[in-house]
Write a protein that holds these residues in place. Structure first.
Motif, short mmCIF file in Angstrom:
data_model
loop_
_atom_site.label_atom_id
_atom_site.label_comp_id
_atom_site.label_asym_id
_atom_site.label_seq_id
_atom_site.Cartn_x
_atom_site.Cartn_y
_atom_site.Cartn_z
N ILE A 1 0.73 -1.24 0.11
CA ILE A 1 0.01 -0.05 -0.02
C ILE A 1 0.94 1.18 -0.09
CG2 ILE A 1 -1.98 1.43 1.50
CD1 ILE A 1 -2.78 -1.36 2.10
N LEU A 2 1.89 1.13 0.67
CA LEU A 2 2.73 2.45 0.69
C LEU A 2 3.36 2.72 -0.54
CD1 LEU A 2 4.59 1.88 4.33
CD2 LEU A 2 2.84 3.36 3.77
N SER A 3 3.59 1.63 -1.28
CA SER A 3 4.49 1.71 -2.48
C SER A 3 3.71 2.30 -3.64
CB SER A 3 5.01 0.36 -2.91
OG SER A 3 4.03 -0.61 -3.20
N GLN A 4 2.12 2.11 -3.38
CA GLN A 4 1.34 2.51 -4.76
C GLN A 4 1.69 4.08 -5.09
OE1 GLN A 4 -2.54 2.07 -2.99
NE2 GLN A 4 -2.38 -0.04 -3.32
N ASN A 5 1.93 4.30 -6.31
CA ASN A 5 2.02 5.46 -6.92
C ASN A 5 3.24 6.24 -6.60
OD1 ASN A 5 -0.38 5.35 -8.57
ND2 ASN A 5 -1.43 5.35 -6.45
N THR A 6 4.51 5.38 -6.06
CA THR A 6 5.48 6.17 -5.66
C THR A 6 6.49 5.01 -5.74
OG1 THR A 6 6.52 7.51 -3.86
CG2 THR A 6 5.47 5.57 -3.37
N SER A 7 8.05 5.80 -5.46
CA SER A 7 9.10 4.95 -5.85
C SER A 7 9.53 4.14 -4.22
CB SER A 7 10.34 5.88 -6.42
OG SER A 7 10.67 6.60 -5.24
N ASP A 8 10.28 3.26 -4.43
CA ASP A 8 10.76 2.53 -3.41
C ASP A 8 11.54 3.51 -2.37
OD1 ASP A 8 9.69 0.29 -4.05
OD2 ASP A 8 11.59 -0.65 -4.89
N VAL A 9 12.16 4.61 -3.18
CA VAL A 9 13.16 5.32 -2.38
C VAL A 9 12.17 6.28 -1.51
CG1 VAL A 9 14.54 7.27 -2.96
CG2 VAL A 9 15.03 5.36 -4.08
N ALA A 10 10.98 6.38 -1.87
CA ALA A 10 10.12 7.43 -1.16
C ALA A 10 9.46 6.40 0.03
CB ALA A 10 9.16 7.97 -1.95
N GLN B 1 -5.50 8.82 12.58
CA GLN B 1 -5.22 8.60 11.26
C GLN B 1 -4.16 9.97 11.21
OE1 GLN B 1 -8.37 9.04 8.56
NE2 GLN B 1 -7.17 9.45 6.77
N SER B 2 -4.29 11.08 11.82
CA SER B 2 -3.53 11.87 11.54
C SER B 2 -2.08 11.81 11.83
CB SER B 2 -4.00 13.34 12.13
OG SER B 2 -3.92 13.03 13.66
N THR B 3 -1.91 11.12 13.07
CA THR B 3 -0.43 10.52 13.36
C THR B 3 0.17 9.65 12.33
OG1 THR B 3 -1.13 10.91 15.82
CG2 THR B 3 0.92 9.63 15.21
N LEU B 4 -0.74 8.70 11.94
CA LEU B 4 -0.29 7.74 11.12
C LEU B 4 0.14 8.54 9.95
CD1 LEU B 4 0.43 5.01 9.91
CD2 LEU B 4 -2.09 4.55 9.39
N SER B 5 -0.72 9.40 9.17
CA SER B 5 -0.47 10.22 8.12
C SER B 5 0.96 10.81 8.04
CB SER B 5 -1.61 11.25 7.71
OG SER B 5 -2.87 10.66 7.57
N GLU B 6 1.26 11.52 9.09
CA GLU B 6 2.45 12.31 9.45
C GLU B 6 3.41 11.20 9.38
OE1 GLU B 6 4.71 14.60 12.99
OE2 GLU B 6 2.45 14.41 13.24
N THR B 7 3.35 10.03 9.99
CA THR B 7 4.44 9.13 10.31
C THR B 7 4.82 8.56 8.66
OG1 THR B 7 3.55 8.39 12.11
CG2 THR B 7 5.03 6.87 11.14
N ILE B 8 3.77 8.39 7.80
CA ILE B 8 4.18 7.83 6.41
C ILE B 8 4.46 9.01 5.14
CG2 ILE B 8 3.06 5.70 6.99
CD1 ILE B 8 0.67 6.60 5.35
N SER C 1 6.23 10.70 3.62
CA SER C 1 7.39 10.54 2.62
C SER C 1 6.91 9.68 1.40
CB SER C 1 8.73 9.60 3.17
OG SER C 1 8.66 8.43 3.58
N ALA C 2 5.81 8.62 1.86
CA ALA C 2 5.31 7.83 0.60
C ALA C 2 4.42 8.68 -0.35
CB ALA C 2 4.83 6.57 1.26
N GLY C 3 3.98 9.80 0.18
CA GLY C 3 3.09 10.48 -0.60
C GLY C 3 1.67 10.01 -0.61
N LEU C 4 0.64 10.77 -0.95
CA LEU C 4 -0.81 10.48 -0.89
C LEU C 4 -1.19 10.00 0.69
CD1 LEU C 4 -1.13 8.58 -4.33
CD2 LEU C 4 -1.90 10.90 -3.61
N TYR C 5 -0.30 10.45 1.48
CA TYR C 5 -0.34 9.98 3.09
C TYR C 5 -1.73 10.00 3.53
CZ TYR C 5 0.49 14.85 3.72
OH TYR C 5 0.56 16.24 3.36
N ASN C 6 -2.51 10.74 3.19
CA ASN C 6 -3.92 10.85 3.73
C ASN C 6 -4.84 9.44 3.22
OD1 ASN C 6 -3.82 13.02 5.46
ND2 ASN C 6 -4.19 14.48 3.73
N GLN C 7 -4.68 9.50 1.88
CA GLN C 7 -5.42 8.32 1.34
C GLN C 7 -4.80 6.94 1.63
OE1 GLN C 7 -5.71 8.34 -3.09
NE2 GLN C 7 -5.76 10.64 -2.81
#
Length: 272
Positions: free
Chosen positions: A59-68, A100-107, A109-115
Motif C-alpha cells: 500500500i505504501l508503494s502505490q504510486n511512488t518509488s521505493d526510495v520514497a 489517522q492524522s498521526t499515521l499520516s504524518e508518520t508515512i 514520505s510515501a506521498g498520498l499519505y491521507n489516502q
C-alpha cells in the motif's frame, strides 16, 4: 550476477532465497525472456514475509518509488511495531487503533499519505475482525487456496490486483503469481508478450499462462530491474542500437521507432 536491490519495498528483507531453475529450451517467448532475465539478474523463490506487513508495504508503494516508500515503512514500524521485544504485539491491532492524522504524518514520505493512512487503518480493522489479527491473516494467506486469498484481498478497500499479487508472492510464496506494475505492464506490451491494448489484468493472465509457475516470482522482480536499467518508459536502450539492449532479439519494440528515436505507448502505436 547483480544482487537484488535492498529497496524492493514489496518483498522486504527476508522474502527471497537464491534458487536455480532449468533454462533449457523455452516453450514460449515469454519464458525465454524470463530465462534471460534470470541469467542476467537473479533466480529466486519468494515467501516468508509477514502477510500483513507485506500488505502495508505494498500500500505504501502505490504510486511512488521505493526510495520514497521505504522510509515511510521504516517510520511506521518504528512507531507501531514492537521492535522485536514483544511476541504478543500485533501490528494489525496497533494500526487498527491508530490515529489517522498521526499515521499520516508518520508515512508522509510515501506521498498520498491521507489516502494511504485511511487504507492501512481500514485494512487493519478488517483483518482484525475477519482473522483475529496479523497472525490469523498470515495463516490465511499461506494456507488457503490462492484464488480464495486473492478474492479476499481484493475485497479490502484500497487493495488492487498488484497489491494482492504481491502479498500472494512475497508472503504466501505462491508459484504462478506474476504481479504487474507499471514496468511489467509497459515491457510486456512493448516486447509483444501481451497485446498492445492489454490492461494490467490481461497482461498478468498472459504472463502467468506463458511462464512456468516457479519462474513467475523472479520474472516479476527481474523484469522490474530490467525496466529500470534498460527498458524505461521514455528512452529504452534499443534507441542506442541493437547492442545496447540484451533482450533486443526477443523484443518486437511495439511503439518504439528506432529511426525517428521516438517512443509511444504500445496501445497508441497499435492504433495507428
Amino acid at each position: 550476477m547483480p544482487e537484488e536491490p535492498e529497496e524492493n519495498i514489496a518483498s522486504g528483507e527476508a522474502a527471497s532465497t537464491a534458487a536455480m531453475f532449468s533454462t533449457g529450451e523455452a516453450e514460449t517467448r515469454a519464458e525465454a525472456v524470463v530465462d534471460e532475465l534470470g541469467e542476467r539478474y537473479w533466480q529466486k523463490t519468494y515467501g516468508g514475509t509477514d502477510a500483513f506487513e507485506s500488505l502495508v508495504r505494498t500500500i505504501l508503494s502505490q504510486n511512488t518509488s521505493d526510495v520514497a516508500s521505504q522510509p515511510a515503512h521504516d517510520a511506521l514500524m518504528e512507531r507501531y511495531g514492537d521492535g522485536g521485544s514483544d511476541d504478543d504485539h500485533d501490528l494489525a491491532a496497533a494500526l487498527a487503533d491508530a490515529d489517522q492524522s498521526t499515521l499520516s504524518e508518520t508515512i508522509a514520505s510515501a506521498g498520498l499519505y491521507n489516502q494511504k493512512s485511511a487504507m492501512i487503518i481500514g485494512a487493519a480493522e478488517r483483518i482484525c475482525e475477519a482473522y483475529g489479527g496479523a497472525d490469523g491473516f498470515d495463516a490465511f494467506v499461506t494456507e488457503e487456496p490462492a484464488t480464495a486469498v486473492r478474492e479476499a484481498l481484493l475485497d479490502i478497500h484500497g487493495v488492487g490486483p498488484k497489491t494482492a499479487d504481491c502479498v500472494l508472492l512475497f508472503a504466501g510464496g505462491r508459484d504462478g503469481v506474476f504481479p504487474v506494475d507499471t514496468h511489467v505492464h509497459r515491457i510486456a506490451r512493448r516486447m509483444g508478450l501481451a497485446p498492445p491494448d492489454a490492461d494490467h489484468e490481461a497482461v498478468r493472465e498472459q504472463l502467468e499462462a506463458d511462464i512456468p509457475g516457479e519462474k513467475c516470482g523472479f520474472g516479476h522482480t527481474a523484469m522490474i530491474q530490467f525496466g529500470r536499467e534498460y527498458c524505461s518508459a521514455r528512452k529504452p536502450a534499443c534507441l542506442d542500437g541493437p547492442e545496447a539492449c540484451p533482450l533486443y532479439d526477443l523484443c518486437d519494440r511495439v511503439g518504439v521507432d528506432e529511426v525517428a528515436e521516438s517512443v509511444v505507448d504500445p496501445e497508441a502505436a497499435a492504433g495507428d
